[in-house]
Design an enzyme around this catalytic site. Structure first.
Site, mmCIF file in Angstrom:
data_model
loop_
_atom_site.group_PDB
_atom_site.id
_atom_site.type_symbol
_atom_site.label_atom_id
_atom_site.label_comp_id
_atom_site.label_asym_id
_atom_site.label_seq_id
_atom_site.Cartn_x
_atom_site.Cartn_y
_atom_site.Cartn_z
ATOM 1 N N ARG A 95 4.037 20.816 24.153
ATOM 2 C CA ARG A 95 5.337 22.421 24.308
ATOM 3 C C ARG A 95 5.997 21.629 24.648
ATOM 4 O O ARG A 95 6.586 21.176 25.744
ATOM 5 C CB ARG A 95 4.286 23.649 24.682
ATOM 6 C CG ARG A 95 4.758 24.795 25.108
ATOM 7 C CD ARG A 95 4.315 25.811 25.874
ATOM 8 N NE ARG A 95 4.970 26.822 26.431
ATOM 9 C CZ ARG A 95 5.295 27.580 25.424
ATOM 10 N NH1 ARG A 95 4.668 27.987 24.553
ATOM 11 N NH2 ARG A 95 5.602 29.021 26.321
ATOM 12 N N ASP A 213 12.219 39.698 21.383
ATOM 13 C CA ASP A 213 11.831 38.877 22.062
ATOM 14 C C ASP A 213 12.779 38.602 23.151
ATOM 15 O O ASP A 213 13.767 38.912 23.083
ATOM 16 C CB ASP A 213 12.180 37.002 21.513
ATOM 17 C CG ASP A 213 10.922 35.869 22.082
ATOM 18 O OD1 ASP A 213 10.358 36.094 23.218
ATOM 19 O OD2 ASP A 213 11.466 34.824 21.583
ATOM 20 N N CYS A 253 6.639 38.738 20.513
ATOM 21 C CA CYS A 253 5.429 37.669 21.129
ATOM 22 C C CYS A 253 5.119 36.930 22.729
ATOM 23 O O CYS A 253 3.995 36.470 22.615
ATOM 24 C CB CYS A 253 6.247 35.883 20.624
ATOM 25 S SG CYS A 253 8.086 35.874 21.369
ATOM 26 N N ARG A 281 -2.508 34.675 17.961
ATOM 27 C CA ARG A 281 -2.689 33.625 18.209
ATOM 28 C C ARG A 281 -3.758 32.027 18.383
ATOM 29 O O ARG A 281 -3.379 30.517 17.996
ATOM 30 C CB ARG A 281 -1.630 32.871 19.729
ATOM 31 C CG ARG A 281 -0.873 33.936 20.071
ATOM 32 C CD ARG A 281 0.333 33.043 18.637
ATOM 33 N NE ARG A 281 0.856 31.861 19.437
ATOM 34 C CZ ARG A 281 1.302 31.100 20.938
ATOM 35 N NH1 ARG A 281 1.978 31.735 21.374
ATOM 36 N NH2 ARG A 281 0.941 30.263 21.314
#
Length: 303
Positions: A95, A213, A253, A281
């Protein structure tokens, strides 16, 4: 060897297979006795928890690594860190801020690399999104998803995944935050066309899914004041969801900045499916890893 840096690293058939594996009641133990390195330049509640649990459910051992522990391109090069982690682990998840970081990791082709988020893409989120929509709507062919807000990495991955599965993709956002020509060219290469709308009320009319988002992502904090002004009129609230119709489901999200891109009434309202989406997820990550380290590896496919 296969990697997942963006959704279109998969074919539509492979994407559908990943979603099937995500709901498999007895997931294959493709990580039995092996670890997966999970490297985080950016913190995340959902990404860390979902990935660690997915690895455990596939028989593996997740290893959480903070960026400060390895010092990408400061203490060691990205390539040297990747080589080191590949000595111990069956896969690497990263990430990161720059998409080029995961590209450099994958270019070594040592173990499968999964992009857990970059400035260009968020494929794991998109997998969870289309899994959620498939649970809500059944077949996605001919259904519609409307994204309200910033045409960012989340939108790009969502548009690819939804469009590849036959959904109509709509977008509405202020000038300066709309999909770029580079975005539309990549989407078009995957057979995806985005319908743009000036006004949110027009964009959401009759849609199956409304999605948003945050307006200010990590690393953009200095732009927050300007962005709040630029996005005025693009908040998802109860009024906008009502304009979509009774059939609509709302997705986000997360994390949600309540009072900015979305109201509490929308997040907590009857149309909201954000917690189902958050749980997915984990399931979507498990499906991806089961495919990436199982079927894709055994097929001897090279990408």
């Amino acid at each position: 060897m296969r990697h997942l840096l963006e959704v279109d690293d998969l074919t539509p058939a492979e994407l559908s297979r990943v979603l099937d594996l995500a709901v498999e009641p007895a997931p294959p133990q493709v990580l039995d006795g092996r670890g997966m390195a999970l490297l985080f330049e950016k913190p995340s509640a959902r990404t860390r928890n979902s990935m660690e649990m997915a690895v455990v459910q596939l028989g593996g051992h997740p290893m959480y690594i903070q960026a400060s522990e390895v010092g990408l391109d400061t203490r060691e090069s990205v390539e040297d860190v990747t080589n080191t982690l590949a000595c111990f682990h069956g896969a690497i998840g990263a990430r990161v801020f720059a998409h080029s970081t995961v590209e450099r990791m994958a270019a070594l082709d040592l173990v499968p690399v999964v992009n857990m988020l970059s400035d260009a893409a968020h494929p794991l989120q998109a997998l969870a999104d289309v899994l959620t929509m498939r649970q809500l709507l059944g077949t996605l062919e001919g259904r519609s998803v409307t994204y309200v807000g910033d045409g960012n990495n989340v939108f790009r991955s969502l548009a690819l995944a939804a469009g590849m599965l036959g959904m109509e993709v709509r977008f509405t956002g202020p000038p300066g935050y709309r999909p770029t020509e580079v975005d539309t060219d990549r989407l078009a290469a995957a057979g995806v066309v985005v319908a743009g709308f000036e006004r949110p009320e027009e964009a959401v009319a009759g849609t199956d899914i409304v999605y948003t988002d945050v307006w200010t992502s990590m690393g953009q904090e200095e732009e927050s004041t300007r962005r709040l002004s630029d996005f005025e009129g693009y908040q998802v609230d109860e009024r906008l969801l009502a304009a979509a119709g009774d059939q609509v489901h709302f997705l986000h999200c997360l994390p949600a900045h309540r009072g900015e891109e979305v109201t509490s009434g929308a997040v907590d309202g009857a149309a909201s499916r954000v917690w189902q989406q958050a749980e997915n997820r984990m399931h979507a990550a498990r499906g991806l890893l089961a495919w990436l380290l199982g079927e894709a590896a055994s097929d001897g496919i090279s990408a």
